[in-house]
Design a protein around this motif. Structure first.
Motif, PDB file in Angstrom:
ATOM      1  N   ALA A  38       7.224  -2.749   0.490  1.00 28.40           N
ATOM      2  CA  ALA A  38       7.028  -3.322   1.831  1.00 28.40           C
ATOM      3  C   ALA A  38       6.001  -4.441   1.761  1.00 28.40           C
ATOM      4  N   GLN A  39       6.189  -5.430   2.616  1.00 30.34           N
ATOM      5  CA  GLN A  39       5.247  -6.550   2.692  1.00 30.34           C
ATOM      6  C   GLN A  39       4.129  -6.184   3.672  1.00 30.34           C
ATOM      7  N   ILE A  40       3.137  -5.477   3.146  1.00 27.94           N
ATOM      8  CA  ILE A  40       2.035  -5.030   4.000  1.00 27.94           C
ATOM      9  C   ILE A  40       0.962  -6.116   4.079  1.00 27.94           C
ATOM     10  N   ALA A  41       0.609  -6.680   2.938  1.00 30.04           N
ATOM     11  CA  ALA A  41      -0.407  -7.734   2.890  1.00 30.04           C
ATOM     12  C   ALA A  41       0.208  -9.027   3.444  1.00 30.04           C
ATOM     13  N   PRO A  42      -0.617 -10.030   3.744  1.00 36.39           N
ATOM     14  CA  PRO A  42      -0.069 -11.312   4.204  1.00 36.39           C
ATOM     15  C   PRO A  42       0.999 -11.826   3.250  1.00 36.39           C
ATOM     16  N   TRP A 166      -4.159   0.072   6.375  1.00 39.73           N
ATOM     17  CA  TRP A 166      -3.809   0.406   4.997  1.00 39.73           C
ATOM     18  C   TRP A 166      -4.997   0.089   4.121  1.00 39.73           C
ATOM     19  N   ARG A 167      -5.230   0.915   3.145  1.00 42.80           N
ATOM     20  CA  ARG A 167      -6.272   0.586   2.181  1.00 42.80           C
ATOM     21  C   ARG A 167      -5.589   0.119   0.903  1.00 42.80           C
ATOM     22  N   LEU A 168      -5.623  -1.183   0.698  1.00 46.12           N
ATOM     23  CA  LEU A 168      -4.964  -1.753  -0.478  1.00 46.12           C
ATOM     24  C   LEU A 168      -6.012  -2.151  -1.503  1.00 46.12           C
ATOM     25  N   ASP A 169      -5.660  -1.989  -2.755  1.00 48.53           N
ATOM     26  CA  ASP A 169      -6.488  -2.508  -3.827  1.00 48.53           C
ATOM     27  C   ASP A 169      -6.355  -4.036  -3.783  1.00 48.53           C
ATOM     28  N   PRO A 170      -7.471  -4.754  -3.617  1.00 49.88           N
ATOM     29  CA  PRO A 170      -7.355  -6.202  -3.430  1.00 49.88           C
ATOM     30  C   PRO A 170      -6.747  -6.920  -4.637  1.00 49.88           C
ATOM     31  N   GLU A 171      -6.838  -6.335  -5.803  1.00 53.43           N
ATOM     32  CA  GLU A 171      -6.257  -6.963  -6.996  1.00 53.43           C
ATOM     33  C   GLU A 171      -4.758  -6.714  -7.083  1.00 53.43           C
ATOM     34  N   SER A 172      -4.386  -5.458  -7.050  1.00 52.30           N
ATOM     35  CA  SER A 172      -2.985  -5.105  -7.317  1.00 52.30           C
ATOM     36  C   SER A 172      -2.138  -5.104  -6.047  1.00 52.30           C
ATOM     37  N   ILE A 173      -2.790  -5.073  -4.864  1.00 54.21           N
ATOM     38  CA  ILE A 173      -2.089  -4.961  -3.574  1.00 54.21           C
ATOM     39  C   ILE A 173      -1.356  -3.622  -3.464  1.00 54.21           C
ATOM     40  N   ASN A 193      -8.200  -1.629   4.890  1.00 52.53           N
ATOM     41  CA  ASN A 193      -8.690  -3.008   4.873  1.00 52.53           C
ATOM     42  C   ASN A 193      -7.612  -4.004   5.304  1.00 52.53           C
ATOM     43  N   ILE A 194      -6.430  -3.519   5.645  1.00 55.10           N
ATOM     44  CA  ILE A 194      -5.360  -4.377   6.192  1.00 55.10           C
ATOM     45  C   ILE A 194      -4.842  -3.665   7.435  1.00 55.10           C
ATOM     46  N   VAL A 195      -4.832  -4.384   8.547  1.00 58.29           N
ATOM     47  CA  VAL A 195      -4.341  -3.790   9.792  1.00 58.29           C
ATOM     48  C   VAL A 195      -2.982  -4.408  10.103  1.00 58.29           C
ATOM     49  N   THR A 196      -2.034  -3.576  10.451  1.00 62.90           N
ATOM     50  CA  THR A 196      -0.681  -4.076  10.716  1.00 62.90           C
ATOM     51  C   THR A 196      -0.168  -3.604  12.075  1.00 62.90           C
ATOM     52  N   THR A 197       0.846  -4.307  12.554  1.00 67.34           N
ATOM     53  CA  THR A 197       1.633  -3.854  13.698  1.00 67.34           C
ATOM     54  C   THR A 197       3.069  -3.752  13.204  1.00 67.34           C
ATOM     55  N   ASN A 198       3.675  -2.625  13.366  1.00 65.19           N
ATOM     56  CA  ASN A 198       5.022  -2.385  12.838  1.00 65.19           C
ATOM     57  C   ASN A 198       5.109  -2.742  11.345  1.00 65.19           C
ATOM     58  N   GLY A 199       4.034  -2.488  10.630  1.00 70.43           N
ATOM     59  CA  GLY A 199       4.024  -2.734   9.193  1.00 70.43           C
ATOM     60  C   GLY A 199       3.778  -4.185   8.805  1.00 70.43           C
ATOM     61  N   ALA A 220      -0.994   4.924  14.497  1.00 69.93           N
ATOM     62  CA  ALA A 220      -0.533   5.739  13.362  1.00 69.93           C
ATOM     63  C   ALA A 220      -1.529   5.726  12.208  1.00 69.93           C
ATOM     64  N   ALA A 221      -2.717   5.176  12.436  1.00 74.15           N
ATOM     65  CA  ALA A 221      -3.696   5.070  11.352  1.00 74.15           C
ATOM     66  C   ALA A 221      -4.267   6.440  11.000  1.00 74.15           C
ATOM     67  N   ASN A 222      -4.725   6.577   9.770  1.00 78.91           N
ATOM     68  CA  ASN A 222      -5.334   7.836   9.336  1.00 78.91           C
ATOM     69  C   ASN A 222      -6.587   8.170  10.123  1.00 78.91           C
ATOM     70  N   ALA A 223      -7.394   7.156  10.413  1.00 79.14           N
ATOM     71  CA  ALA A 223      -8.710   7.455  10.985  1.00 79.14           C
ATOM     72  C   ALA A 223      -9.246   6.375  11.914  1.00 79.14           C
ATOM     73  N   ARG A 224      -8.632   5.202  11.937  1.00 82.51           N
ATOM     74  CA  ARG A 224      -9.195   4.095  12.702  1.00 82.51           C
ATOM     75  C   ARG A 224      -8.963   4.279  14.209  1.00 82.51           C
ATOM     76  N   ILE A 225     -10.029   4.094  14.965  1.00 81.95           N
ATOM     77  CA  ILE A 225      -9.901   4.074  16.424  1.00 81.95           C
ATOM     78  C   ILE A 225      -9.736   2.604  16.813  1.00 81.95           C
ATOM     79  N   PHE A 226      -8.636   2.263  17.430  1.00 77.32           N
ATOM     80  CA  PHE A 226      -8.440   0.877  17.866  1.00 77.32           C
ATOM     81  C   PHE A 226      -9.078   0.678  19.235  1.00 77.32           C
TER      82      PHE A 226
END
Ligand code: C2O
Ligand code: CU
Length: 462
Positions: A38-42, A166-173, A193-199, A220-226
């Motif tokens: 999936a294209q989660i990162a920009p 999503w918590r992505l490894d900044p190197e490997s994504i 460290n990446i926030v998405t809407t509908n992925g 749907a986040a694990n812990a983030r309060i928006f």
């Protein structure tokens, strides 16, 4: 669509055969949990390996009409056992998707037939309920929309926006595999460290000036309060956690959406063509565009009257406060506070250090994790008042399976019907539920790391 053996095997980590349960019930469709990309990162970054329902993260929007039956065969092509919970549905207990309480987890290569009636209209969601802290973080969630059986307010459109991080490894994504890191468990949970809407990172949308839209927001986040707000849109809250408000309420400048909570808004596009419009996310550094909304020519924006309320869902009885049974829920533990007295875990009293060695950092009423004894037992028709006392340094999003509950104000007044309540650090809160749905139901914090680290119990209605 009929699953065939090869399809199921293709995405599985190991060569696994389908179990005997894989014969589809008539009318059943598959919901396949499997690895995907999936294209989660920009867009300038690589795709991320995720775990997905039907190939997408989030999974497909499942849409039914109130009163319909949802029939889905979960096919597990993941390398771990899994199960699906239908969050907020006042569901038949056997279909609630909680391993070791309502079903066994579905091993890789096997399947499970979910089949239940949807009593309520509204905005719900589904997500993995096995090793949720990892499986939800890897992408196993999706929107479940139940349309009103009768016509609601007149609208020009509707959007389902599932917010996630999503918590992505900044190197490997790739998704960072720090699931269960003790620091996350004992603090605010796994914040991405990446926030998405509908992925999608920085989702854009198009509307027309003057349109009236229904927005269905899901955290749907694990812990983030928006902390959300609107720009170029003005409107009303019409439902919380799926349940219609008796009277729509103006959307405040800022409103919180805790993990697992949903809010339905009806908004008018008050920005003119070309003017800025956003779903905003408030962060310490200021407001950020969560959804970038382009406004095209339409009608001239004008001040419109509040919409009619949505049709009410079935009433299973208002709480009977006078004869209610009182249950206290003391929330303890975590960094900065701890549990001086320790807690009971698997039938043994442990001190904080011993609990930490077991990965346990939180407790409810001195119990870490689900115990053999339920928090309470009640009979159908009975009202239970639950008084939360958050004696920790963190907010918690407390969720009950099986029932919605009413918020109870400090003056004792009955408030909104919800399935997840955010209890701030150091605060108390009260809810009341009129028990109507028999079964063994989970009761936990929806910061999934907290749930995995002890903030979890259950209750039984018979
Ligand atoms: Cu979304 Cu146990 O829940
Ligand atoms: Cu919590």
């Amino acid at each position: 669509m009929k699953p065939n053996r090869r399809q199921v095997l293709a995405g599985a980590a190991a060569a696994v055969a389908l179990g005997p349960q894989s014969v589809l019930a008539a009318g059943s469709k598959v919901l396949r949990a499997a690895p995907a990309m999936a294209q989660i990162a920009p867009p300038e970054f690589a795709q991320t390996p995720v775990w997905a329902f039907d190939g997408t993260a989030p999974g497909p929007v499942l849409r039914y009409t109130q009163g319909a039956r949802l029939q889905r065969q979960l096919v597990n092509a993941l390398p771990q056992p899994t199960a699906v919970h239908w969050h907020g549905i006042r569901i038949d207990n056997a279909m609630d998707g909680v391993p070791d309480l309502t079903q066994s987890a579905v091993p890789p290569g096997e399947s499970f037939d979910y089949d239940f009636v949807l009593p309520d209209a509204g905005t719900y969601w589904y997500h993995s309920h096995n090793q949720s802290m990892e499986q939800v973080a890897r992408g196993l969630s999706g929107a479940l929309i139940v349309d009103e059986a009768t016509d609601g307010p007149a609208l020009d459109g509707e959007r389902v926006w599932l917010l996630d991080d999503w918590r992505l490894d900044p190197e490997s994504i790739e998704i960072h595999d720090s699931f269960g890191a003790f620091h996350d468990l004992s603090h605010a949970g796994r914040i991405g460290n990446i926030v998405t809407t509908n992925g999608t990172f920085e989702l854009t949308d198009k509307v027309r000036a003057g349109d009236r839209l229904r927005l269905r927001l899901i955290n749907a986040a694990n812990a983030r309060i928006f902390e959300l707000g609107l720009q170029g849109l003005r409107g009303w809250i019409v439902a919380l956690d799926g349940m219609p408000l008796a009277r729509p309420r103006p959307v405040p400048d800022r409103f919180a959406l805790a993990p697992a909570q949903r809010v339905d808004l009806i908004v008018d596009v008050i920005a003119g063509a070309g003017e800025p419009a956003h779903l905003l996310r408030h962060e310490r550094e200021g407001a950020i565009s969560q959804v970038w909304i382009e406004v095209a020519e339409g009608t001239t924006p004008r001040v419109r009257a509040a919409p009619q309320p949505l049709p009410p869902n079935p009433d299973f009885g208002a709480p009977e406060m006078r004869d209610a049974r009182a249950v206290g829920v003391l929330m303890q533990g975590g960094a900065m506070r701890g549990m001086a007295g320790g807690a009971e875990y698997r039938g043994r009293k442990l001190d904080m250090r011993a609990l930490a060695r077991e990965g346990m950092f939180w407790a409810l009423n001195g119990q870490a994790d689900r115990n053999a004894r339920p928090l309470f037992r009640a009979s159908r028709g009975e009202t239970v008042r639950i008084a939360f006392a958050n004696d920790t340094a963190f907010p918690h999003a407390m969720h009950l399976h099986g029932h919605h509950f009413h918020l109870v104000g400090e003056d004792g007044r009955i408030g909104d019907l919800r399935d997840t309540i955010l209890v701030d650090a150091g605060r108390t809160a009260e809810v009341a539920l009129r028990c109507h749905n028999p079964g063994k139901w989970l009761f936990h914090c929806h910061m999934l790391g907290h749930a995995a680290a002890g903030m979890m119990t259950w209750y039984e209605v018979s």
